[in-house]
Design an enzyme around this catalytic site. Structure first.
Site, mmCIF file in Angstrom:
data_model
loop_
_atom_site.group_PDB
_atom_site.id
_atom_site.type_symbol
_atom_site.label_atom_id
_atom_site.label_comp_id
_atom_site.label_asym_id
_atom_site.label_seq_id
_atom_site.Cartn_x
_atom_site.Cartn_y
_atom_site.Cartn_z
ATOM 1 N N GLU A 1 -30.304 56.630 62.733
ATOM 2 C CA GLU A 1 -29.717 55.334 62.336
ATOM 3 C C GLU A 1 -28.472 55.039 63.182
ATOM 4 O O GLU A 1 -28.248 53.908 63.619
ATOM 5 C CB GLU A 1 -29.321 55.356 60.856
ATOM 6 C CG GLU A 1 -30.487 55.453 59.898
ATOM 7 C CD GLU A 1 -30.012 55.349 58.456
ATOM 8 O OE1 GLU A 1 -30.164 54.269 57.861
ATOM 9 O OE2 GLU A 1 -29.476 56.356 57.932
ATOM 10 N N PRO B 1 14.840 6.994 31.938
ATOM 11 C CA PRO B 1 13.595 7.674 31.543
ATOM 12 C C PRO B 1 12.420 7.246 32.420
ATOM 13 O O PRO B 1 12.217 6.065 32.641
ATOM 14 C CB PRO B 1 13.388 7.245 30.092
ATOM 15 C CG PRO B 1 14.293 6.098 29.853
ATOM 16 C CD PRO B 1 15.405 6.185 30.850
ATOM 17 N N PHE C 1 18.099 10.466 30.500
ATOM 18 C CA PHE C 1 18.054 11.936 30.591
ATOM 19 C C PHE C 1 19.232 12.444 31.408
ATOM 20 O O PHE C 1 19.810 11.727 32.230
ATOM 21 C CB PHE C 1 16.783 12.371 31.325
ATOM 22 C CG PHE C 1 15.548 12.423 30.465
ATOM 23 C CD1 PHE C 1 15.070 13.639 29.999
ATOM 24 C CD2 PHE C 1 14.857 11.264 30.148
ATOM 25 C CE1 PHE C 1 13.928 13.697 29.215
ATOM 26 C CE2 PHE C 1 13.715 11.315 29.366
ATOM 27 C CZ PHE C 1 13.246 12.537 28.897
ATOM 28 N N ASN D 1 19.459 15.454 34.178
ATOM 29 C CA ASN D 1 18.587 16.363 34.934
ATOM 30 C C ASN D 1 19.399 17.169 35.927
ATOM 31 O O ASN D 1 20.443 16.729 36.413
ATOM 32 C CB ASN D 1 17.533 15.568 35.729
ATOM 33 C CG ASN D 1 16.418 15.040 34.859
ATOM 34 O OD1 ASN D 1 16.410 13.873 34.494
ATOM 35 N ND2 ASN D 1 15.482 15.884 34.512
ATOM 36 N N ARG E 1 13.225 23.069 21.396
ATOM 37 C CA ARG E 1 12.370 22.021 21.948
ATOM 38 C C ARG E 1 11.321 21.526 20.949
ATOM 39 O O ARG E 1 10.656 22.316 20.294
ATOM 40 C CB ARG E 1 11.638 22.541 23.175
ATOM 41 C CG ARG E 1 10.547 21.589 23.562
ATOM 42 C CD ARG E 1 9.978 21.818 24.891
ATOM 43 N NE ARG E 1 9.034 20.735 25.112
ATOM 44 C CZ ARG E 1 8.625 20.339 26.289
ATOM 45 N NH1 ARG E 1 9.090 20.921 27.351
ATOM 46 N NH2 ARG E 1 7.773 19.370 26.403
ATOM 47 N N ARG F 1 13.220 14.766 24.789
ATOM 48 C CA ARG F 1 13.182 16.232 24.862
ATOM 49 C C ARG F 1 14.553 16.836 24.617
ATOM 50 O O ARG F 1 15.530 16.363 25.205
ATOM 51 C CB ARG F 1 12.841 16.705 26.303
ATOM 52 C CG ARG F 1 11.573 16.226 26.888
ATOM 53 C CD ARG F 1 10.450 16.952 26.273
ATOM 54 N NE ARG F 1 9.335 16.063 26.055
ATOM 55 C CZ ARG F 1 8.211 16.132 26.732
ATOM 56 N NH1 ARG F 1 8.078 17.005 27.677
ATOM 57 N NH2 ARG F 1 7.226 15.350 26.426
ATOM 58 N N ASP G 1 13.428 20.360 28.822
ATOM 59 C CA ASP G 1 12.155 20.466 29.533
ATOM 60 C C ASP G 1 12.435 21.216 30.831
ATOM 61 O O ASP G 1 13.380 20.870 31.557
ATOM 62 C CB ASP G 1 11.646 19.043 29.836
ATOM 63 C CG ASP G 1 10.258 19.068 30.439
ATOM 64 O OD1 ASP G 1 9.451 19.913 30.034
ATOM 65 O OD2 ASP G 1 9.987 18.225 31.320
ATOM 66 N N ASP H 1 10.510 22.219 34.255
ATOM 67 C CA ASP H 1 9.288 22.100 35.060
ATOM 68 C C ASP H 1 9.389 22.998 36.279
ATOM 69 O O ASP H 1 10.435 23.059 36.948
ATOM 70 C CB ASP H 1 9.087 20.646 35.514
ATOM 71 C CG ASP H 1 8.534 19.774 34.390
ATOM 72 O OD1 ASP H 1 8.000 20.338 33.411
ATOM 73 O OD2 ASP H 1 8.645 18.539 34.490
ATOM 74 N N PRO I 1 1.850 22.821 43.741
ATOM 75 C CA PRO I 1 3.134 22.279 43.315
ATOM 76 C C PRO I 1 2.937 21.292 42.157
ATOM 77 O O PRO I 1 1.832 20.820 41.931
ATOM 78 C CB PRO I 1 3.652 21.573 44.571
ATOM 79 C CG PRO I 1 2.472 21.352 45.438
ATOM 80 C CD PRO I 1 1.477 22.403 45.108
ATOM 81 N N PRO J 1 2.236 18.347 40.098
ATOM 82 C CA PRO J 1 1.461 17.221 40.641
ATOM 83 C C PRO J 1 2.160 15.857 40.588
ATOM 84 O O PRO J 1 1.739 14.941 41.279
ATOM 85 C CB PRO J 1 0.200 17.212 39.763
ATOM 86 C CG PRO J 1 0.572 17.941 38.513
ATOM 87 C CD PRO J 1 1.630 18.931 38.886
ATOM 88 N N ARG K 1 8.910 11.244 41.243
ATOM 89 C CA ARG K 1 10.057 11.305 40.346
ATOM 90 C C ARG K 1 11.375 11.517 41.099
ATOM 91 O O ARG K 1 11.631 12.603 41.623
ATOM 92 C CB ARG K 1 9.869 12.472 39.355
ATOM 93 C CG ARG K 1 8.646 12.279 38.490
ATOM 94 C CD ARG K 1 8.374 13.476 37.614
ATOM 95 N NE ARG K 1 7.351 13.137 36.621
ATOM 96 C CZ ARG K 1 6.865 13.970 35.725
ATOM 97 N NH1 ARG K 1 7.296 15.215 35.684
ATOM 98 N NH2 ARG K 1 5.955 13.581 34.871
ATOM 99 N N PHE L 1 14.133 11.834 39.678
ATOM 100 C CA PHE L 1 14.954 12.815 38.940
ATOM 101 C C PHE L 1 14.629 14.251 39.353
ATOM 102 O O PHE L 1 15.417 15.164 39.140
ATOM 103 C CB PHE L 1 14.834 12.615 37.420
ATOM 104 C CG PHE L 1 13.509 13.003 36.791
ATOM 105 C CD1 PHE L 1 13.237 14.337 36.475
ATOM 106 C CD2 PHE L 1 12.553 12.050 36.485
ATOM 107 C CE1 PHE L 1 12.033 14.696 35.865
ATOM 108 C CE2 PHE L 1 11.348 12.395 35.877
ATOM 109 C CZ PHE L 1 11.082 13.726 35.577
#
Ligand SMILES: Nc1ncnc2c1ncn2[C@@H]1O[C@H](COP(=O)(O)OP(=O)(O)OP(=O)(O)O)[C@@H](O)[C@H]1O
Ligand SMILES: Nc1nc2c(c(=O)[nH]1)N=C(CO)CN2
Length: 296
Positions: A25, A173, A182, A184, A211, A220, A223, A225, A246, A248, A253, A255
Site C-alpha cells: 500500500e 430615546p 437616557f 449612555n 432591571r 430601563r 441595559d 449591550d 457585532p 445588529p 444608534r 447613543f
C-alpha cells in the site's frame, strides 16, 4: 459543539496517497476520498462579499490534498486527524471523513471510512484576553449612579478589566417608545471570558441593578449591550438566539457610536453594506439628539 449553524462543506475530494499498514500500500499507493465539514459563521463574508472574510474552498482542497500526498501513515485514523487539526485553524468545529474505497479487504464492500470530529478547546480560547466594546444605558431611577455601579461591578469581575470609559451622554430615546431621555456611556474592556459568558455577567449586573424589561426599547433601570467582541480580523461574528455579534442595530444608534468614537476614533463597524468607519456612520445619524454631559 460549535454555536455556528453555518457550514462550508467539501465532499468527495479524491487524492492519491501512500497510506496503509501493508508495504504494497505504501509502495503502490491508492485513492483516498475526503469529506470536510467546517462549522464556521459566514455572516461576515455575506456582508462584505470579500473572500478574505471566509475560507477559500480552493485553498482548502489544495491544503487537504497536500496532507494526503506529502505524508505516509499506517492508519486512516492518523490521516483524518491530521487533516482535522489543520482545519481547526479555519473553523471552530470540524468533521473530516477519510474513505478508502480500495482498501485491502478480502470481501466485497462499498466503502470503509474513518470520521474524526474536533472542536477548538474552549478553555484555551477563554484564556486569551479579548478587547470588547460595551454600551450601557439607563433612564429610570438615578441613572448616573446606576451606570457608575455597573461599571464598578464589571471591573470587579476577576476576568474583566475596564480599560477605557467614555463621557456620559444624555440621549433622546431611540426606537419610537415615548419615554424620558437616557444616559449612555461606552466602555472598552479586556476579558478572558468567552463572549456568551461576558453577556451573562452583564445580564447578572442588569438584574442586580433592579432591571425590569417590560417593553422592547422601553424604559430601563440598566441595559448593557455587547457591541463588538475582538478587534479587526479577530472580531467575533456570532449569531445565536441569545447573542448576535457585532450588535445588529449598533450602526443605527448615535447613543452607541458617539461614546465609541470618543474611545476609539478609528474603529470600523460591520453594517449591511460592509465595514465602515464609525465616524462616517455617526455623521449620518446627525438627527439623533445626543449631548455629552460629563467627562469620564
Ligand atoms: N450583542 C448583544 N448584546 C446584548 N444582548 C444581546 C446581544 N445579542 C443578542 N442579545 C439578546 O437580546 C436580548 C434582549 O436584549 P435587550 O433587552 O437588551 O434588548 P433591547 O435593549 O430592548 O433591544 P436591542 O437588542 O435592540 O438593544 C437579550 O436577552 C440578549 O440575550
Ligand atoms: N437613547 C437611547 N435609546 C434607547 C436605549 C438607550 O440606551 N439609549 N436603549 C433602549 C433599549 O435598550 C431603547 N432606546
Amino acid at each position: 459543539m460549535s454555536a455556528h449553524r453555518d457550514r462550508i462543506e467539501l465532499r468527495g475530494l479524491r487524492v492519491r496517497g501512500n497510506h496503509g499498514v501493508f508495504d504494497f500500500e505504501k509502495r503502490e499507493g491508492q485513492d483516498f476520498v475526503i469529506d470536510v465539514t467546517l462549522h464556521t459563521s459566514v455572516t461576515r463574508a455575506a456582508a462584505t462579499d470579500d473572500i478574505a472574510d471566509t475560507v477559500h474552498y480552493g485553498e482548502l482542497a489544495e491544503d487537504v490534498a497536500h496532507i494526503v500526498e506529502d505524508n505516509t501513515f499506517d492508519l486512516i485514523e492518523t490521516l483524518a486527524s491530521r487533516i482535522a487539526e489543520h482545519c481547526l485553524d479555519l473553523a471552530e468545529h470540524v468533521e473530516v471523513v477519510v474513505h478508502k474505497p480500495g482498501a485491502p479487504i478480502q470481501r466485497s464492500f462499498n466503502d470503509v471510512s474513518v470520521t474524526v470530529v474536533r472542536s477548538r478547546d474552549s478553555t484555551v480560547i477563554a484564556e486569551t484576553e479579548t478587547e470588547a466594546y460595551l454600551n450601557l444605558g439607563a433612564n429610570l431611577g438615578d441613572a448616573a449612579d446606576t451606570l457608575d455601579q455597573a461599571v464598578a461591578a464589571l471591573d470587579r469581575h476577576p476576568r474583566i478589566t475596564v480599560l477605557r470609559r467614555s463621557s456620559l451622554y444624555r440621549t433622546a430615546p431611540w426606537g419610537g417608545v415615548e419615554q424620558g431621555d437616557f444616559l449612555n456611556l461606552g466602555l472598552i474592556v479586556s476579558t478572558s471570558l468567552p463572549a456568551p459568558e461576558l453577556l451573562a455577567v452583564a445580564q447578572g449586573i442588569e438584574v442586580a441593578c433592579g432591571r425590569t424589561r417590560e417593553l422592547r426599547w422601553g424604559p430601563r433601570t440598566l441595559d448593557i449591550d455587547l457591541i463588538r467582541f475582538g478587534v479587526n480580523h479577530e472580531e467575533l461574528v456570532f449569531d445565536t438566539e441569545a447573542l448576535t455579534l457585532p450588535h445588529p442595530r449598533a450602526h443605527e444608534r448615535a447613543f452607541v457610536l458617539a461614546p465609541w468614537v470618543e474611545l476609539d476614533e478609528g474603529a470600523e463597524i460591520l453594517t449591511p453594506t460592509g465595514p465602515r468607519p464609525i465616524t462616517a456612520v455617526l455623521t449620518e445619524l446627525g438627527d439623533q439628539e445626543i449631548t455629552r454631559i460629563q467627562a469620564p
